[in-house]
Motif scaffolding. Structure first.
Motif: not given
Length: 164
Positions: A43-44, A62-63, A73-75, A100-101
């Motif tokens: 992100x960012x 996202x954080x 960290x939230x999925x 993204x992982x």
């Protein structure tokens, strides 16, 4: 190349494209294989490529700031075969809106924004179809994220635990 065209035919954002148009896209695709739990981008971060999942799945996160000021960290979604991510770069957004992982071993197809733009210049129908399909896909993702956010807000405000 025909195997890649077969994969692209099942990709949501390429729905409605002819075999000839899919072949034009296949010429700009670069495969990438990644092991489980690999961060593809954060992100960012800046970005200039769209990615399509050929095998495996990816986690979108996202954080989020917690009430005490720390971050967590939230999925927000998990994407599977045939789905794309990073498409915001095709719409002029160069900064990644999420991390993204990989969840498991993934095979991705990577398309550079500048290569996609050149294909669309030569064949505007490809650009029209892909943008229309992307709008539909992004609307789905936005609705999914909104539902998750609404549920989280209701939970934080105690609405979900109330009994009638």
């Amino acid at each position: 190349m025909s195997g890649l065209v077969e994969h692209l035919r099942r990709v949501e954002i390429f729905s409605g494209l002819s075999d000839e148009e899919l072949l034009q896209l296949a010429t700009i695709c670069k495969p990438q294989r990644l092991p489980p739990e690999t961060i593809i981008f954060e992100e960012g971060a800046d970005g200039n490529e769209l990615m399509i999942i050929l095998h495996g799945s990816v986690r979108i996160s996202i954080n989020t700031r917690l009430p005490n000021g720390t971050f967590s960290v939230s999925t927000i979604n998990v994407l599977y075969v045939g789905q794309s991510f990073g498409e915001m770069v095709l719409l002029g957004g160069a900064t990644r809106s999420a991390t993204v992982s990989t969840v498991d071993t993934c095979t991705l197809v990577v398309i550079q924004e500048r290569d996609f733009a050149m294909v669309c210049e030569r064949n505007p129908r490809i650009g029209y179809r892909v943008m229309r399909n992307m709008a539909s896909d992004l609307a789905y993702k936005l609705r999914s994220s909104n539902l998750l956010l609404r549920g989280n807000i209701r939970w934080q405000q105690g609405e979900l635990g109330k009994q009638g």
